[in-house]
Design a protein around this motif. Structure first.
Motif, mmCIF file in Angstrom:
data_model
loop_
_atom_site.group_PDB
_atom_site.id
_atom_site.type_symbol
_atom_site.label_atom_id
_atom_site.label_comp_id
_atom_site.label_asym_id
_atom_site.label_seq_id
_atom_site.Cartn_x
_atom_site.Cartn_y
_atom_site.Cartn_z
ATOM 1 N N MET A 1 0.836 -1.175 0.000
ATOM 2 C CA MET A 1 0.000 0.000 0.000
ATOM 3 C C MET A 1 0.883 1.240 0.000
ATOM 4 N N VAL A 2 0.499 2.206 -0.777
ATOM 5 C CA VAL A 2 1.230 3.464 -0.857
ATOM 6 C C VAL A 2 0.436 4.509 -0.096
ATOM 7 N N ARG A 3 1.139 5.266 0.762
ATOM 8 C CA ARG A 3 0.481 6.292 1.561
ATOM 9 C C ARG A 3 1.038 7.662 1.208
ATOM 10 N N HIS A 4 0.193 8.669 1.361
ATOM 11 C CA HIS A 4 0.597 10.056 1.142
ATOM 12 C C HIS A 4 1.690 10.390 2.140
ATOM 13 N N ALA A 5 2.779 11.024 1.677
ATOM 14 C CA ALA A 5 3.943 11.272 2.521
ATOM 15 C C ALA A 5 3.639 12.182 3.707
ATOM 16 N N LEU A 6 2.757 13.145 3.539
ATOM 17 C CA LEU A 6 2.497 14.092 4.613
ATOM 18 C C LEU A 6 1.273 13.744 5.445
ATOM 19 N N THR A 7 0.222 13.243 4.819
ATOM 20 C CA THR A 7 -1.015 12.978 5.550
ATOM 21 C C THR A 7 -1.120 11.548 6.051
ATOM 22 N N GLY A 8 -0.413 10.619 5.389
ATOM 23 C CA GLY A 8 -0.505 9.220 5.773
ATOM 24 C C GLY A 8 -1.712 8.506 5.184
ATOM 25 N N GLU A 9 -2.523 9.213 4.411
ATOM 26 C CA GLU A 9 -3.707 8.623 3.792
ATOM 27 C C GLU A 9 -3.300 7.726 2.620
ATOM 28 N N PRO A 10 -4.018 6.622 2.403
ATOM 29 C CA PRO A 10 -3.710 5.764 1.249
ATOM 30 C C PRO A 10 -3.950 6.516 -0.064
ATOM 31 N N ILE A 11 -3.085 6.266 -1.041
ATOM 32 C CA ILE A 11 -3.287 6.861 -2.367
ATOM 33 C C ILE A 11 -3.344 5.744 -3.401
ATOM 34 N N THR A 12 -4.056 6.001 -4.456
ATOM 35 C CA THR A 12 -4.166 5.051 -5.550
ATOM 36 C C THR A 12 -2.931 5.187 -6.429
ATOM 37 N N TRP A 13 -2.273 4.078 -6.702
ATOM 38 C CA TRP A 13 -1.086 4.093 -7.546
ATOM 39 C C TRP A 13 -1.517 4.230 -8.990
ATOM 40 N N ARG A 14 -1.162 5.355 -9.621
ATOM 41 C CA ARG A 14 -1.610 5.672 -10.977
ATOM 42 C C ARG A 14 -0.547 5.399 -12.041
ATOM 43 N N TRP A 15 0.593 4.856 -11.645
ATOM 44 C CA TRP A 15 1.699 4.703 -12.573
ATOM 45 C C TRP A 15 2.032 3.244 -12.790
ATOM 46 N N LYS A 16 2.546 2.934 -13.984
ATOM 47 C CA LYS A 16 2.924 1.557 -14.284
ATOM 48 C C LYS A 16 4.172 1.185 -13.491
ATOM 49 N N LYS A 17 4.198 -0.027 -13.009
ATOM 50 C CA LYS A 17 5.333 -0.523 -12.243
ATOM 51 C C LYS A 17 6.592 -0.505 -13.106
ATOM 52 N N ASP A 18 7.706 -0.126 -12.525
ATOM 53 C CA ASP A 18 9.020 -0.082 -13.172
ATOM 54 C C ASP A 18 9.136 0.945 -14.282
ATOM 55 N N ILE A 19 8.163 1.826 -14.427
ATOM 56 C CA ILE A 19 8.245 2.866 -15.453
ATOM 57 C C ILE A 19 8.693 4.177 -14.832
ATOM 58 N N LEU A 20 8.197 4.466 -13.663
ATOM 59 C CA LEU A 20 8.467 5.732 -13.008
ATOM 60 C C LEU A 20 9.713 5.619 -12.134
ATOM 61 N N THR A 21 10.791 6.296 -12.528
ATOM 62 C CA THR A 21 12.005 6.265 -11.724
ATOM 63 C C THR A 21 11.861 7.206 -10.535
ATOM 64 N N SER A 22 12.742 7.044 -9.567
ATOM 65 C CA SER A 22 12.634 7.816 -8.334
ATOM 66 C C SER A 22 12.762 9.316 -8.552
ATOM 67 N N ILE A 23 13.486 9.740 -9.576
ATOM 68 C CA ILE A 23 13.629 11.177 -9.812
ATOM 69 C C ILE A 23 12.290 11.818 -10.214
ATOM 70 N N PHE A 24 11.399 11.032 -10.778
ATOM 71 C CA PHE A 24 10.091 11.544 -11.187
ATOM 72 C C PHE A 24 8.967 11.119 -10.240
ATOM 73 N N MET A 25 9.328 10.584 -9.090
ATOM 74 C CA MET A 25 8.337 10.121 -8.127
ATOM 75 C C MET A 25 7.492 11.294 -7.644
ATOM 76 N N PRO A 26 6.179 11.137 -7.682
ATOM 77 C CA PRO A 26 5.333 12.215 -7.171
ATOM 78 C C PRO A 26 5.557 12.388 -5.675
ATOM 79 N N ARG A 27 5.480 13.610 -5.214
ATOM 80 C CA ARG A 27 5.778 13.890 -3.812
ATOM 81 C C ARG A 27 4.876 13.110 -2.862
ATOM 82 N N GLU A 28 3.622 12.923 -3.232
ATOM 83 C CA GLU A 28 2.713 12.231 -2.317
ATOM 84 C C GLU A 28 3.078 10.760 -2.134
ATOM 85 N N ALA A 29 3.916 10.214 -3.019
ATOM 86 C CA ALA A 29 4.309 8.813 -2.907
ATOM 87 C C ALA A 29 5.740 8.651 -2.384
#
Length: 117
Positions: free
Chosen positions: A1-29
């Motif tokens: 499960m992925v949680r919002h970094a600041l609120t701790g609320e669960p977020i829906t993963w909208r990105w394909k696995k292994d496509i999004l590198t850490s440099i482009f990671m959304p802040r909430e994840a």
């Protein structure tokens, strides 16, 4: 499960696995979030013992220094001496070695407390 970094609320993963590198990671994840506390400019040779230690260098020679002047520096401050060797390895070939004493950015930051951990 992925949680919002600041609120701790669960977020829906909208990105394909292994496509999004850490440099482009959304802040909430992001697992870690940092806030800049201080930003300043100084000459590289003005680095303090504590700042050199915070950069991750030790007071023990890992590799023998390439230049004789590095041995002189270790008598004054072994952390700064090791940092100067590392700085030369990274920047001297581009013309910005320790002896040039270039201006550098100093970024001090602290981790932001993440809820839900």
């Amino acid at each position: 499960m992925v949680r919002h970094a600041l609120t701790g609320e669960p977020i829906t993963w909208r990105w394909k696995k292994d496509i999004l590198t850490s440099i482009f990671m959304p802040r909430e994840a992001a697992r870690s979030v940092y806030r800049y506390e201080k930003i300043r400019v100084e000459r590289v040779q003005e680095i303090s013992r504590d700042d050199a230690k915070a950069e991750g260098v030790s007071c023990v020679w890992i590799n023998p220094p390439a230049k004789a002047e590095h041995y002189k520096r270790v008598l004054l401050n072994p952390y700064v001496a090791n940092y100067s060797v590392l700085f030369d390895k990274i920047n001297a070939a581009r013309g910005y070695g320790w002896d040039v004493n270039p201006w550098v950015w100093v970024l001090e930051y602290k981790p932001v407390e993440v809820q839900g951990e």
